[in-house]
Design a protein around this motif. Structure first.
Motif, PDB file in Angstrom:
ATOM      1  N   CYS A 108       0.845  -1.193   0.000  1.00  0.00           N
ATOM      2  CA  CYS A 108       0.000   0.000   0.000  1.00  0.00           C
ATOM      3  C   CYS A 108       0.886   1.250   0.000  1.00  0.00           C
ATOM      4  CB  CYS A 108      -0.933  -0.008   1.197  1.00  0.00           C
ATOM      5  SG  CYS A 108      -0.124   0.273   2.787  1.00  0.00           S
ATOM      6  N   LEU A 109       0.258   2.413  -0.069  1.00  0.00           N
ATOM      7  CA  LEU A 109       1.016   3.660  -0.128  1.00  0.00           C
ATOM      8  C   LEU A 109       1.684   4.032   1.198  1.00  0.00           C
ATOM      9  CD1 LEU A 109      -1.150   5.817  -2.552  1.00  0.00           C
ATOM     10  CD2 LEU A 109       1.070   4.738  -2.978  1.00  0.00           C
ATOM     11  N   ARG A 110       1.461   3.255   2.258  1.00  0.00           N
ATOM     12  CA  ARG A 110       2.246   3.466   3.485  1.00  0.00           C
ATOM     13  C   ARG A 110       3.706   3.127   3.227  1.00  0.00           C
ATOM     14  NH1 ARG A 110       0.543   0.239   8.145  1.00  0.00           N
ATOM     15  NH2 ARG A 110       2.058   1.534   9.201  1.00  0.00           N
ATOM     16  N   ALA A 111       3.974   2.347   2.172  1.00  0.00           N
ATOM     17  CA  ALA A 111       5.342   1.998   1.793  1.00  0.00           C
ATOM     18  C   ALA A 111       5.885   2.913   0.696  1.00  0.00           C
ATOM     19  CB  ALA A 111       5.385   0.543   1.313  1.00  0.00           C
ATOM     20  N   SER A 112       5.120   3.917   0.302  1.00  0.00           N
ATOM     21  CA  SER A 112       5.546   4.840  -0.747  1.00  0.00           C
ATOM     22  C   SER A 112       6.754   5.660  -0.304  1.00  0.00           C
ATOM     23  CB  SER A 112       4.394   5.801  -1.084  1.00  0.00           C
ATOM     24  OG  SER A 112       4.848   6.900  -1.852  1.00  0.00           O
ATOM     25  N   PRO A 113       7.663   5.965  -1.229  1.00  0.00           N
ATOM     26  CA  PRO A 113       8.787   6.834  -0.880  1.00  0.00           C
ATOM     27  C   PRO A 113       8.363   8.280  -0.586  1.00  0.00           C
ATOM     28  CG  PRO A 113       8.844   6.244  -3.213  1.00  0.00           C
ATOM     29  CD  PRO A 113       7.748   5.444  -2.588  1.00  0.00           C
ATOM     30  N   LEU A 114       7.171   8.684  -0.990  1.00  0.00           N
ATOM     31  CA  LEU A 114       6.752  10.070  -0.716  1.00  0.00           C
ATOM     32  C   LEU A 114       6.662  10.352   0.786  1.00  0.00           C
ATOM     33  CD1 LEU A 114       4.130  10.638  -3.564  1.00  0.00           C
ATOM     34  CD2 LEU A 114       6.488  11.466  -3.450  1.00  0.00           C
ATOM     35  N   PRO A 115       5.933   9.539   1.574  1.00  0.00           N
ATOM     36  CA  PRO A 115       5.931   9.788   3.025  1.00  0.00           C
ATOM     37  C   PRO A 115       7.127   9.190   3.757  1.00  0.00           C
ATOM     38  CG  PRO A 115       4.346   8.080   2.513  1.00  0.00           C
ATOM     39  CD  PRO A 115       4.900   8.575   1.203  1.00  0.00           C
ATOM     40  N   LYS A 116       7.832   8.249   3.142  1.00  0.00           N
ATOM     41  CA  LYS A 116       8.981   7.636   3.805  1.00  0.00           C
ATOM     42  C   LYS A 116      10.234   8.498   3.710  1.00  0.00           C
ATOM     43  CE  LYS A 116       9.830   3.246   3.371  1.00  0.00           C
ATOM     44  NZ  LYS A 116      10.000   1.872   2.845  1.00  0.00           N
ATOM     45  N   LYS A 117      10.458   9.131   2.547  1.00  0.00           N
ATOM     46  CA  LYS A 117      11.728   9.819   2.317  1.00  0.00           C
ATOM     47  C   LYS A 117      11.619  11.276   1.878  1.00  0.00           C
ATOM     48  CE  LYS A 117      14.008   5.575   1.013  1.00  0.00           C
ATOM     49  NZ  LYS A 117      14.808   4.849   0.048  1.00  0.00           N
ATOM     50  N   HIS A 118      10.455  11.675   1.366  1.00  0.00           N
ATOM     51  CA  HIS A 118      10.353  12.996   0.745  1.00  0.00           C
ATOM     52  C   HIS A 118       9.471  13.990   1.504  1.00  0.00           C
ATOM     53  CE1 HIS A 118      12.657  11.792  -2.767  1.00  0.00           C
ATOM     54  NE2 HIS A 118      12.003  10.651  -2.720  1.00  0.00           N
ATOM     55  N   GLY A 119       8.910  13.599   2.636  1.00  0.00           N
ATOM     56  CA  GLY A 119       8.188  14.537   3.491  1.00  0.00           C
ATOM     57  C   GLY A 119       6.769  14.882   3.075  1.00  0.00           C
ATOM     58  N   TRP A 120       6.142  14.031   2.280  1.00  0.00           N
ATOM     59  CA  TRP A 120       4.766  14.280   1.854  1.00  0.00           C
ATOM     60  C   TRP A 120       3.799  13.382   2.614  1.00  0.00           C
ATOM     61  CZ3 TRP A 120       3.774  18.357  -1.031  1.00  0.00           C
ATOM     62  CH2 TRP A 120       4.782  18.874  -1.843  1.00  0.00           C
ATOM     63  N   GLY A 121       2.820  13.964   3.285  1.00  0.00           N
ATOM     64  CA  GLY A 121       1.707  13.200   3.808  1.00  0.00           C
ATOM     65  C   GLY A 121       0.766  12.902   2.653  1.00  0.00           C
TER      66      GLY A 121
END
Length: 160
Positions: A90-103
């Protein structure tokens, strides 16, 4: 695709080990768009226009080598069914919230918008303050009607 994989009235908050203090636009690597770049382009290009399932499928489709062009609706539907016949992160594993600071903020219909971690809206949602997340820009609020937006953390990049 029997199971609904989308989130509703939910914020996927940045991971505890996210390396940035403010949201950043992801950059291509090696001249090719990364998963983060593709997801950022999809979500920022259509705030509250796509669901998690749409983003996951479109990201996969665009990463194919070469990316399929001019797919018929029938062929697209077949590929989508095949894609979701296997387990998907799911998007909980997306690099956006993991590494790039996007909720990742999902409205009550399961559609996504980006929510930068340094924004007042993000802080209000993470802190659980009253008032809801505000207007999505489509004339309806992300709020569920009872003031509740569920907050889930993105998955960590490293084990603790």
């Amino acid at each position: 695709m029997a199971e609904d994989l989308n989130y509703y009235s939910t914020l996927i908050a940045v991971a505890d080990d996210c390396p940035v203090d403010a949201a950043e636009v992801p950059k291509p690597r090696g001249g090719r768009p990364t998963v983060a770049v593709l997801q950022y382009e999809l979500i920022s290009g259509a705030p509250y226009g796509l669901t998690q399932e749409d983003v996951l499928f479109e990201t996969w489709l665009r990463r194919q080598d070469p990316p399929p062009r001019d797919l018929s609706e029938q062929r697209r539907a077949e590929l989508r069914k095949e894609f979701f016949s296997r387990s998907q992160a799911c998007l909980r594993a997306s690099p956006l919230p993991k590494k790039h600071g996007w909720g990742l903020l999902f409205d009550r219909d399961g559609r996504i918008a980006l929510c930068p971690m340094e924004s007042e809206e993000y802080r209000r949602l993470v802190e659980g303050r009253a008032g809801g997340p505000g207007d999505s820009g489509r004339g309806d609020s992300v709020d569920t009607g009872n003031g509740g937006v569920r907050v889930l953390k993105a998955m960590r990049s490293r084990r603790s």
